[in-house]
Each structure stands twice: as C-alpha cells, then as structure tokens.
Design an enzyme around this catalytic site. Sequence first.
Site, PDB file in Angstrom:
ATOM      1  CD  GLU A 245      -1.440 -14.172  -7.395  1.00 18.46           C
ATOM      2  OE1 GLU A 245      -0.546 -13.987  -6.546  1.00 18.46           O
ATOM      3  OE2 GLU A 245      -1.599 -13.471  -8.403  1.00 18.46           O
TER       4      GLU A 245
ATOM      5  NE  ARG B 217       2.560 -10.158 -13.651  1.00 17.01           N
ATOM      6  CZ  ARG B 217       3.089  -8.966 -13.920  1.00 17.01           C
ATOM      7  NH1 ARG B 217       4.242  -8.636 -13.372  1.00 17.01           N
ATOM      8  NH2 ARG B 217       2.482  -8.118 -14.740  1.00 17.01           N
TER       9      ARG B 217
ATOM     10  CE  LYS C 258      -5.107  -7.750  -7.936  1.00 16.24           C
ATOM     11  NZ  LYS C 258      -4.152  -7.729  -6.802  1.00 16.24           N
TER      12      LYS C 258
ATOM     13  CB  ALA D 107      -0.949  -0.003   1.202  1.00 17.21           C
ATOM     14  CB  VAL D 108       3.911   2.228   1.919  1.00 22.84           C
ATOM     15  CG1 VAL D 108       4.984   3.301   1.807  1.00 22.84           C
ATOM     16  CG2 VAL D 108       3.237   2.295   3.285  1.00 22.84           C
TER      17      VAL D 108
ATOM     18  CB  SER E  81      -0.586  -5.982 -14.863  1.00 19.87           C
ATOM     19  OG  SER E  81      -0.345  -5.032 -15.882  1.00 19.87           O
ATOM     20  CG  LEU E  82      -6.058  -7.935 -14.477  1.00 23.74           C
ATOM     21  CD1 LEU E  82      -7.117  -8.578 -13.596  1.00 23.74           C
ATOM     22  CD2 LEU E  82      -6.345  -8.220 -15.938  1.00 23.74           C
TER      23      LEU E  82
ATOM     24  CG  ASP F 126       0.392  -0.347  -4.739  1.00 23.84           C
ATOM     25  OD1 ASP F 126       1.414  -0.617  -5.406  1.00 23.84           O
ATOM     26  OD2 ASP F 126      -0.452  -1.201  -4.404  1.00 23.84           O
TER      27      ASP F 126
END
Length: 677
Positions: A184, A142, A121, A40-41, A88-89, A43
Amino acid sequence: MMTPSQPYKKSVKRAKELREILSKYSYAYHVLDTPSVSDAVYDSLFSELITIETKYPELVTSDSPTGRVGNELLGGFKKVTHSSRMLSLNDVFDRADVEAWVVRMDKLLPGARHEFFADIKMDGLACALIYENGILVQAVTRGDSYVGEDVTANVRTISNVPLRLRDAEGYKKFLIGRTEIRGEIVMLKNDFVALNEKRRAAGEPEFANPRNLAAGTIRQLDPKLVAARPLSFRAYDLLRQAATDVPTNMYAYEALSALGISRNKEASIFGNLDGVMAFIDEWSEKRHDLPFDTDGLVVKVNDRAQFAELGVVGKQPRAAVAFKYAAEQATTVVKDIVISIGRTGAATPVAVFDPVVVAGTTVQHASLHNADEIARLDIRVGDTVVIFKAGDIIPQVESVVKELRPKHTKPFQFEEALKHQYPELSFIRPEGEVVYRVKGATGVLLLAKAVQHFASKGALDIDTLGEKNVVALVNAGLVKDLADIYTITKTQLLRLDRFADISAGKLIDAIADKRKPLLERFVYGLGIRHVGTQTAIDLINAFKSLENLRNATIDQLKAIDGIGEVVAESVAAWFADPDNETLLTKFGELNVKPVFEKKTGKFTGQNFVVTGTLESLPRDEVAEKIRELGGTFQSAVAKDTTYLITGGKVGESKLKKASQYGTTILNEKEFIDLLEK
C-alpha cells in the site's frame, strides 16, 4: 397479474437512486481523483444497495456497482496487465464470522492444521512493485484488479521504495529473475498533519484525509509534484514464479525486511483462533496510535501451499479475510423529526431514523440540538443522512446526502412542529439564544412538578415526599434532577427548616425503599409525554426491560396495541434526548434498578373499562386492583374488552359499544363480587 407492493416500488426507486449516486461518487474517486465522500459513507450506501438487490435479484442491472470492482482508469498512464489478479478480501465483523470462515476451509481441507497469519490492514492505494534481477523496473496500481496503471516514475520518488533490493544472506534467490512486491502507498498521519499546516500557512485549502491524498498524488502526471508530498510504501505480499520460493506468509514478511522493503512489524502468526481474536481485540483501540490509518486486520492461512489449494471464489481467495472494525460513519433515512421537552423547558429536536450500526452499536435517533442546527444542515424528513458518533459515544448527524433527497420535501418548520406536537403549550425563543423554551415555566417549577410526579402514588409512591417537601428540596439545590433524590443525606435534610430528626429519617428510608421499583411505575414516573399508567404497563409488558424500551424503534412501539404514532414518537424522542440518557445513566450509577414483574392472576388476559361514577371504590383503586390480578385497565371499550363496569351517570356510547362487541356489563356490586371470588 399481481400489482407490485408499495415496499417493492420503493425498493425499485431507491435502488435506481443508489446506483446513480454511487456511480457519481465512484467517478469522482477513481477518475477525477476528487473524492466527495468518505469510504465509510460510500460503503454504507453500497451495502444498502446490496441488501436491496439480494432481496430482489431482478433489480440487479448490468451497470450496478455491486457487479464490478473498479471504474474507468484515468488517462495519461500506460495500462499494464497484472501477472496475477490483485484480489479483494471478504469482510468479517466478529468471531462468529471468523469461525464460519474456518469451517468453510475445513470442509475443503478436512483434517488440515491451520496456522494463521494476521496483520494490520493499511488504508492506502494498493500497488505492485516489479523487480527484475533486483532492480525496480515497474510500479503498477491495482486498477480494476486485472489491469492497473504504470506509475513507475511517481513511485521512484517515494523515499522508502528501494530502487535496488538488498543483497541479503539467505535471500539471494529474490535477486534473480522476477520478484513482485505488493503493498500500500500511504501517507503517514504525522506527514499529513505537517503538510496541511504548511498549506494553511500558505493560505491554501487543506486536504481531507491521508488515504485520498495518497491515491490522488500517485496519479499525478508530474513526478515533481509527487516528490513534494511525503508518501510511504508498506508491503504486504511477495510473489515469485516458483511458489515454493515463498512457503509461508510470515516467511514473505521476513524476506521483505531482509530485502529492504518496509512492512508492518505488528504482523504475527497464531496456532488457533483464540490467538487471532486476542490480536484483533488488542488492536481495536491500539490501532488509533498507529502511524497510518486502518479500518481492520487481514487474517490469512499462513501456509502458502494450503492457501493456493483452497483457491478463489469470484473475486476473493478462500484462505484470507479482512476483519473490519465497526464503521465510525454510516448512512440512514430520517423517518421523522420529533421534539422533546427537557426538565428546563428547553425544546430539543430529535431525528428518528431507520436503525443503523455506527461504531459497533445500533442507533436510531440523534439530537439535532436546536432550530439553527436543523437549518444549517437543511435536514428534512425523508433525507438520507450521514451518521457518526462523537467521541464514539453520542450519535450525531454529520450531513445530508442531498442527491438522494425525495422530491417535494419541505424544510422543517420548527415553530409549526411545536404547535403540532404541543398544542396546549406556548414557546418563546429569548433574544440571543438558539433554544425555544416553554413560555411561563421556569426550570425550577418544571423540575418540582417532575419530582412530584416521580414520587406520586401512581409512580414510585415515595412516602412523605409530597409537594411541599419537593419544593423545599428543589429550592435548596439538593435536587437538580430526578436521580438526585437518591443522593440526599439526613444531614442535608436537617439543615432545612421543614425537617427534624424523625421526619428526615422517614424520608431517607422511604427513598431507599424505592431503589428497586417496579419497572412500569418507574417508566410512568419518568414523565414521558403521553405515557400514562396503563401505557407504561403495556410498554413494559412488551419490552420487559428498560434497555429494550430504550432501543425500541417507532415501528416496534406502534406495533403495541393502543400505542399510535403520537405516543411512539414521544417515547422515542424522550429516550433520544441526551439529557434523559444522562439521567438514566445516573440512576444506574446510584444503584437504582427497576425490576420487571409480569403480573398474573385470575384477571390475566381480561380487559376492563369503567364508565360512570362508582360509590365505594375510587376509579384509581379499581384500576390498581385489576392490574394486581393480572388484568388490563382500558380507557375505552374495544373488541377485546372483557368487562364494562358501570356506575352512576353511565356513558351511553360505552354501553352501546359493549352491546355491539358482546362485552359483559357489570354493575359496581357485581364487580366487587367478582373481586372477592
């Protein structure tokens, strides 16, 4: 040649700093397998860089992390090129985003009926399992989406990865030739907790989170170490050379289960967007009960032929999106640290920062609790900080990103800040306590003064709630905050010496009559430092609701005529104080609903100043009459002052300014005549 603006210069500097720190974080994550910050940081900082580069495209550099997916691969593993790119999406965040996605597809496939496939997800390490004639022959990470790492030896240790696919009736074609299964690698939350408990018992350091541990484990060179850690594989895609072998995404999931591959049982198909959004809403809370970590859902077109026809743009397929739930962490820059004085005299520091969305809501300030907490965090004005929400409700500062700290910042000096912000007050920090308090003022005394102000004529104007009655209520423990006056009953009053049946009834009625006070009177009555009667009116005329005022930024507050930085910071600090937030919530629960009424009349748009002593009208009454008729009562003559009302002992400086600005000067009689016209 134009000189670059100050905001542009700041953006150049900030973009450079962000590229450097993101590169550092990415290296630690992808190469060293020792992530230093949460996703989160990363991103949040990544998003900030995208915003700067979008606004100033010329700042995009060849080494910007926004221009690539991955980083250098860790040495020691064989590199393998994927049969097709592991895409990626695009992220979406609300229904409007999802609807816009569907509109874009409809333009490319007009008239096509979309059936949607949705699944949870997973937050793990993406990996492709390759089976030849039903036998596992290779596992590839990946990587950079084109080329991954051969981690077959490590993946073979994962107990739920079949070394041979099941021979299931109706799915035998998948046992012939090449079958690729993508998914995953995750560590389930219960397994993660159990592993950390063992490490704690052994005196070993605990791991930070399941996702990072799974990613780091699968890249270990020793399969024995991998086998000792409880990893799981969950599939989300099935690929064959013949596209017709897998007609829909739901069919792929059914085939995965038949072949003995773990996949999410929550996956569903929907005929319309209403169903998709209901599924998204359902898992907004339920996702916390899942055995693995997740930050959203994947939504795809179910029909694989449509999926292929819609194609790919850049790195993302047009026929799929990732719905992201609100991030529980974000980064922002501290613009100031202001101090709020609560009803007990406690001085609470508040960080004021650029607005940022955390857990679905926009926040712009957070309590720093006390001087010790500021010192512990070493938080300074100008710092980039990590914000989170405690219990998804109260914004908190988690840490400082010190690599982004501007040069020449100084540690926050609490006592100096108190002297600067409250020069007329003295503060003490009692031995053994962490909180500074106003010297010589008890909580009871401060509360009594606050209630008296709230009930005063300029504020709510509550009849019979004068100084002596307020003191009696506070001393009796019936009033512990401003909102408590609305909880008092006649029976409680009759127990006090000061009240008889009639006087008690009058007070109860007078309080009940003020459950819907004028909003500007209510705001003035709250006792926000530096907010007088006219300032309260200016604030309410600008924001028109208490909620808007609560959410106003310092810059928005400063944009109001007559409100400078000191007042803006004071207002922001008051609304940021947790005690005050609780108080406002309590008012709402007690059905106290201030109302906004824009005053209009013959003085609308006109500004008045009074100088000197008036004989027939008190100054407060003059101000009230002006406001009732839509006018503005100013404290000093300015360019926009319409009238200067003069009395005895006139201030020469105001007369001089009025003459300079062309302001009309009225004596007391002329003003009364103007009122009566």
